[in-house]
Design a protein around this motif. Structure first.
Motif, PDB file in Angstrom:
ATOM      1  N   VAL A   1      -0.974  17.992 -62.009  1.00 16.27           N
ATOM      2  CA  VAL A   1      -1.996  17.208 -62.798  1.00 16.27           C
ATOM      3  C   VAL A   1      -2.080  16.118 -60.923  1.00 16.27           C
ATOM      4  CG1 VAL A   1      -1.290  17.098 -65.131  1.00 16.27           C
ATOM      5  CG2 VAL A   1      -0.143  15.600 -62.663  1.00 16.27           C
ATOM      6  N   PRO A   2      -2.780  15.158 -61.456  1.00 15.53           N
ATOM      7  CA  PRO A   2      -2.616  13.862 -59.922  1.00 15.53           C
ATOM      8  C   PRO A   2      -1.304  13.448 -59.645  1.00 15.53           C
ATOM      9  CG  PRO A   2      -4.926  13.565 -61.141  1.00 15.53           C
ATOM     10  CD  PRO A   2      -3.333  14.758 -62.103  1.00 15.53           C
ATOM     11  N   ILE A   3      -1.250  13.147 -58.578  1.00 10.50           N
ATOM     12  CA  ILE A   3       0.709  12.913 -58.122  1.00 10.50           C
ATOM     13  C   ILE A   3       0.776  12.012 -59.421  1.00 10.50           C
ATOM     14  CG2 ILE A   3       0.197  12.014 -56.239  1.00 10.50           C
ATOM     15  CD1 ILE A   3       3.758  14.068 -56.419  1.00 10.50           C
ATOM     16  N   SER A   4      -0.100  10.745 -59.307  1.00  6.16           N
ATOM     17  CA  SER A   4       0.626   9.207 -60.231  1.00  6.16           C
ATOM     18  C   SER A   4       1.360   9.606 -61.825  1.00  6.16           C
ATOM     19  CB  SER A   4      -0.571   8.575 -60.210  1.00  6.16           C
ATOM     20  OG  SER A   4      -2.517   9.119 -60.994  1.00  6.16           O
ATOM     21  N   ARG A   5       0.350  10.512 -61.984  1.00  2.00           N
ATOM     22  CA  ARG A   5       0.261  11.152 -63.555  1.00  2.00           C
ATOM     23  C   ARG A   5       1.233  12.028 -63.684  1.00  2.00           C
ATOM     24  NH1 ARG A   5      -4.160   9.643 -66.557  1.00  2.00           N
ATOM     25  NH2 ARG A   5      -2.341   9.953 -68.271  1.00  2.00           N
ATOM     26  N   LEU A   6       2.348  12.311 -62.796  1.00  2.63           N
ATOM     27  CA  LEU A   6       3.772  13.422 -62.629  1.00  2.63           C
ATOM     28  C   LEU A   6       4.194  13.722 -63.576  1.00  2.63           C
ATOM     29  CD1 LEU A   6       3.862  16.396 -61.882  1.00  2.63           C
ATOM     30  CD2 LEU A   6       4.743  15.351 -59.637  1.00  2.63           C
ATOM     31  N   ALA A   7       4.910  11.953 -63.769  1.00  2.00           N
ATOM     32  CA  ALA A   7       6.191  11.608 -64.226  1.00  2.00           C
ATOM     33  C   ALA A   7       5.555  11.479 -65.463  1.00  2.00           C
ATOM     34  CB  ALA A   7       6.302  10.151 -64.185  1.00  2.00           C
ATOM     35  N   GLU A   8       4.321  11.626 -66.414  1.00  2.00           N
ATOM     36  CA  GLU A   8       4.406  11.022 -67.528  1.00  2.00           C
ATOM     37  C   GLU A   8       3.714  12.337 -67.969  1.00  2.00           C
ATOM     38  OE1 GLU A   8      -0.017   9.339 -69.693  1.00  2.00           O
ATOM     39  OE2 GLU A   8       0.771   9.274 -67.712  1.00  2.00           O
ATOM     40  N   CYS A   9       3.838  13.363 -67.436  1.00  5.22           N
ATOM     41  CA  CYS A   9       3.428  14.474 -67.170  1.00  5.22           C
ATOM     42  C   CYS A   9       4.443  15.423 -68.087  1.00  5.22           C
ATOM     43  CB  CYS A   9       2.023  15.598 -66.631  1.00  5.22           C
ATOM     44  SG  CYS A   9       1.155  16.920 -67.550  1.00  5.22           S
ATOM     45  N   ILE A  10       5.436  15.039 -66.773  1.00  2.00           N
ATOM     46  CA  ILE A  10       6.474  16.243 -67.436  1.00  2.00           C
ATOM     47  C   ILE A  10       7.333  15.734 -68.914  1.00  2.00           C
ATOM     48  CG2 ILE A  10       8.887  16.178 -66.246  1.00  2.00           C
ATOM     49  CD1 ILE A  10       7.964  17.106 -63.464  1.00  2.00           C
ATOM     50  N   GLU A  11       7.536  14.069 -67.791  1.00  3.64           N
ATOM     51  CA  GLU A  11       8.650  13.619 -69.392  1.00  3.64           C
ATOM     52  C   GLU A  11       7.897  13.978 -70.798  1.00  3.64           C
ATOM     53  OE1 GLU A  11       9.426   8.437 -71.216  1.00  3.64           O
ATOM     54  OE2 GLU A  11       7.844   9.140 -69.436  1.00  3.64           O
ATOM     55  N   ALA A  12       6.068  13.768 -71.127  1.00  3.36           N
ATOM     56  CA  ALA A  12       5.709  14.219 -72.649  1.00  3.36           C
ATOM     57  C   ALA A  12       6.316  15.483 -72.500  1.00  3.36           C
ATOM     58  CB  ALA A  12       3.918  14.328 -72.264  1.00  3.36           C
ATOM     59  N   THR A  13       6.364  16.533 -71.594  1.00  5.01           N
ATOM     60  CA  THR A  13       6.647  18.255 -71.777  1.00  5.01           C
ATOM     61  C   THR A  13       7.800  18.398 -72.828  1.00  5.01           C
ATOM     62  OG1 THR A  13       4.579  18.621 -70.623  1.00  5.01           O
ATOM     63  CG2 THR A  13       6.165  19.900 -71.166  1.00  5.01           C
ATOM     64  N   THR A  14       8.451  17.240 -71.306  1.00  3.45           N
ATOM     65  CA  THR A  14      10.102  17.523 -71.952  1.00  3.45           C
ATOM     66  C   THR A  14      10.176  17.360 -73.575  1.00  3.45           C
ATOM     67  OG1 THR A  14      11.107  17.500 -69.971  1.00  3.45           O
ATOM     68  CG2 THR A  14      12.514  16.894 -71.408  1.00  3.45           C
ATOM     69  N   ALA A  15       9.588  16.109 -73.384  1.00  2.00           N
ATOM     70  CA  ALA A  15       9.604  15.267 -75.516  1.00  2.00           C
ATOM     71  C   ALA A  15       9.439  17.010 -76.240  1.00  2.00           C
ATOM     72  CB  ALA A  15       8.924  14.119 -75.805  1.00  2.00           C
ATOM     73  N   ASP A  16       8.016  17.019 -75.753  1.00  2.00           N
ATOM     74  CA  ASP A  16       7.544  18.603 -76.545  1.00  2.00           C
ATOM     75  C   ASP A  16       7.561  19.727 -77.063  1.00  2.00           C
ATOM     76  OD1 ASP A  16       5.563  19.682 -78.486  1.00  2.00           O
ATOM     77  OD2 ASP A  16       4.274  19.631 -77.202  1.00  2.00           O
ATOM     78  N   LEU A  17       9.196  19.814 -75.860  1.00  2.00           N
ATOM     79  CA  LEU A  17       9.945  21.106 -75.523  1.00  2.00           C
ATOM     80  C   LEU A  17      11.873  21.205 -76.806  1.00  2.00           C
ATOM     81  CD1 LEU A  17       9.714  22.060 -72.482  1.00  2.00           C
ATOM     82  CD2 LEU A  17       8.910  23.497 -74.010  1.00  2.00           C
ATOM     83  N   GLU A  18      11.586  19.739 -76.125  1.00  2.00           N
ATOM     84  CA  GLU A  18      13.221  19.591 -77.477  1.00  2.00           C
ATOM     85  C   GLU A  18      12.660  19.383 -78.506  1.00  2.00           C
ATOM     86  OE1 GLU A  18      14.688  15.413 -75.783  1.00  2.00           O
ATOM     87  OE2 GLU A  18      15.572  16.261 -73.792  1.00  2.00           O
ATOM     88  N   GLU A  19      11.684  19.249 -79.195  1.00  2.00           N
ATOM     89  CA  GLU A  19      11.064  18.950 -80.093  1.00  2.00           C
ATOM     90  C   GLU A  19      10.700  20.162 -81.558  1.00  2.00           C
ATOM     91  OE1 GLU A  19       7.884  16.370 -80.836  1.00  2.00           O
ATOM     92  OE2 GLU A  19       8.744  14.850 -80.246  1.00  2.00           O
ATOM     93  N   ASN A  20      10.567  20.665 -80.128  1.00  2.00           N
ATOM     94  CA  ASN A  20      10.783  22.232 -80.533  1.00  2.00           C
ATOM     95  C   ASN A  20      11.537  23.049 -80.865  1.00  2.00           C
ATOM     96  OD1 ASN A  20       7.784  22.662 -81.552  1.00  2.00           O
ATOM     97  ND2 ASN A  20       7.116  21.052 -80.635  1.00  2.00           N
ATOM     98  N   SER A  21      12.593  22.857 -80.267  1.00  2.00           N
ATOM     99  CA  SER A  21      13.981  23.309 -80.618  1.00  2.00           C
ATOM    100  C   SER A  21      13.379  24.813 -78.904  1.00  2.00           C
ATOM    101  CB  SER A  21      14.738  23.832 -81.514  1.00  2.00           C
ATOM    102  OG  SER A  21      14.812  22.984 -82.422  1.00  2.00           O
ATOM    103  N   LEU A  22      13.297  24.369 -77.860  1.00  7.56           N
ATOM    104  CA  LEU A  22      12.835  25.719 -76.966  1.00  7.56           C
ATOM    105  C   LEU A  22      13.415  25.469 -75.929  1.00  7.56           C
ATOM    106  CD1 LEU A  22       8.866  26.129 -78.002  1.00  7.56           C
ATOM    107  CD2 LEU A  22      10.705  27.587 -78.211  1.00  7.56           C
ATOM    108  N   LEU A  23      14.207  26.765 -75.522  1.00  4.89           N
ATOM    109  CA  LEU A  23      14.764  26.290 -73.904  1.00  4.89           C
ATOM    110  C   LEU A  23      13.696  26.436 -72.233  1.00  4.89           C
ATOM    111  CD1 LEU A  23      17.477  26.565 -72.632  1.00  4.89           C
ATOM    112  CD2 LEU A  23      17.722  28.974 -73.046  1.00  4.89           C
ATOM    113  N   ALA A  24      13.889  25.828 -71.840  1.00  2.00           N
ATOM    114  CA  ALA A  24      12.991  25.650 -70.899  1.00  2.00           C
ATOM    115  C   ALA A  24      13.537  25.438 -69.764  1.00  2.00           C
ATOM    116  CB  ALA A  24      11.678  25.463 -71.440  1.00  2.00           C
ATOM    117  N   PRO A  25      13.932  26.055 -68.233  1.00  2.00           N
ATOM    118  CA  PRO A  25      13.908  25.756 -67.369  1.00  2.00           C
ATOM    119  C   PRO A  25      12.333  24.879 -66.819  1.00  2.00           C
ATOM    120  CG  PRO A  25      14.747  27.553 -67.411  1.00  2.00           C
ATOM    121  CD  PRO A  25      13.770  27.431 -68.503  1.00  2.00           C
TER     122      PRO A  25
END
Length: 472
Positions: free
Chosen positions: A351-375
């Motif tokens: 993603v564009p560098i300005s959206r990087l934190a937002e994208c990773i944060e949303a992805t991390t939340a989605d992984l946690e909500e689905n109980s998935l192990l993902a480095p």
């Protein structure tokens, strides 16, 4: 636009088998083990073996193999070092795997012009070893010791891309073989040209779906006077990413800046026997003169301090830097070792560098909500990160949840004006994102190019565009 109808791929003809056996002798194989090896990469996909494997040692042999396959309407899949992550090597319709790993000669190194011409089987480590003592190096490092032909075919990048670019910026020209055996020469050694269509960069990233790369000329770069690498830990991934964004926005000409979350750091310590702090971390590397590196160090420290960075650990000696970056390059296999027997559904969002934190944060939340192990780790200096979703292949529900998260991540990245794949390519696994990312008209234009260069649909069929044996 549908791809034009190609003939149904026939059963592998005995006459083609005899022709290639006469041409190559023992370098032509229909052995089950050889075929299975050539029908898989390091992704989680099951092997799809070709019908035969042809080991080519020169341009003329690629021409002869291609022309023979074309006459018999048999698919061709080019094989280099086998390090693809998106199913590029799976023989979805059988055919012949053209193994070019034996074409591993460095044809010429031109120090004054800072370029080199190599055969496609040359690996990045092999080229850099040959450059020892010249004051030059080849910077593209996708992690695995991939072949340069394969790196060009998938438009690879790696940890140095933030400063030195990807294969797109570092391939000057090629010799390539079309499906019917015709040879084309693209580009050249001049650093710019306005002569006609840019066929070189059409082939870079085409994944062997348009032609077989038989030779390529790449840019070389001066080895910096000074290099300094460091690890710095942060309170959270968000803090680390915001430090990256500010560093880039300040114009620091950083060579490498890699994010690794706490889970990845734990995996590295177990796999690579390192003793790194198990917290969200950034790996930095700075290149330049002694004075400029010192200035960059001061700026990076200042930015890291502002975002809660702690415990800078500097690696100035070459052997220390090598250990640090080898550990980073081992992250994929280290992650797999966290859960023995698992497979990794590997994502590749950018993603564009300005959206990087937002994208990773949303992805991390989605992984946690689905109980998935993902480095999570990646080349955050250019907005590219990977979530390696570790799943039990025998658990359909878990696989389904992982695929859904990966789908949402890709769509999220595209919606942020990014891409579903920053460096691995579309291959087999991301075909359904093509129209979402590019739009129907652009995909139609790509299909028209494919049809013009490969009218029988024989070059790595089933990749980039989903299709069966006939047009879809």
């Amino acid at each position: 636009m549908a791809l034009p109808a190609a003939c149904e791929y026939p059963l592998f003809p005995d006459s083609l088998c005899n022709e290639l056996s006469q041409l190559l002798g023992s370098r032509f194989s229909t052995s089950a083990s050889v075929r299975e090896h050539h029908g898989s990469d390091i992704s989680a996909l099951d092997p799809m073996p070709p019908d035969a494997v042809a080991y080519a040692n020169c341009l003329d042999e690629i021409v002869s193999i291609s022309a023979a396959c074309y006459r018999y309407d048999v698919p061709m899949i080019v094989y280099g070092s086998g390090t693809s992550l998106e199913g590029w090597l799976q023989a979805t319709h059988g055919g012949v795997s053209i193994d070019v790993s034996g074409m591993n000669r460095i044809l010429e190194i031109r120090v004054d012009d800072m370029d080199a011409t190599v055969q496609p089987g040359v690996t990045r480590k092999q080229l850099n070893a040959a450059l020892h003592g010249t004051g030059l190096f080849f910077p593209i490092d996708p992690g695995a010791d991939a072949s340069l032909g394969g790196m060009a075919a998938t438009r690879a990048s790696g940890t140095n891309a933030v400063r030195y670019g990807t294969m797109r910026e570092n391939v000057l020209g090629m010799t390539a073989v079309l499906a019917d055996g015709r040879v084309i020469n693209t580009g050249g050694r001049a650093r710019k040209s306005s002569a006609g269509y840019d066929l070189t960069h059409l082939l870079v990233g085409s994944g062997g779906t348009l032609a077989t790369i038989a030779e390529l000329t790449v840019k070389l770069h001066p080895i910096p006077e000074a290099m300094s690498a460091a690890v710095c830990r942060f309170p959270s991934v968000d803090h680390a990413v915001r430090a990256v964004i500010q560093t880039i926005q300040l114009g620091v000409p950083i060579a490498r800046i890699e994010l690794l979350d706490a889970l990845t750091m734990r995996a590295l310590n177990a796999y690579s026997k390192t003793q790194l702090r198990e917290a969200p971390s950034l790996f930095f590397e700075l290149h330049g003169s002694e004075a400029s590196v010192k200035e960059q160090v001061d700026t990076v420290r200042m930015v890291a301090d502002e975002h809660g960075g702690l415990d800078f650990e500097w690696a100035v000696h070459p052997e220390d830097r090598s250990r640090l970056w080898q550990a980073r390059h081992d992250a994929y296999f280290a992650a797999l070792a966290l859960r023995p027997g698992c497979r990794s559904l590997t994502t590749d969002a950018v993603v564009p560098i300005s959206r990087l934190a937002e994208c990773i944060e949303a992805t991390t939340a989605d992984l946690e909500e689905n109980s998935l192990l993902a480095p999570i780790f990646g080349h955050v200096g250019d907005g590219n990160f990977h979530a390696l979703i570790l799943v039990d292949p025998e658990d359909p529900a878990e696989v389904e949840r992982a695929e859904a998260v990966a789908y949402r991540l890709a769509k999220r990245a595209i919606a942020m004006h990014g891409s579903c794949t920053g460096e691995h390519g579309i291959g087999l696994t991301k075909q359904h994102f093509m129209e979402i990312e590019h739009g129907e008209n652009a995909v139609d234009a790509m299909k028209a190019i494919k049809a013009a260069l490969d009218p029988k649909q024989l070059m790595n069929p089933g990749k980039i565009f989903p299709r069966g044996k006939s047009a879809s």
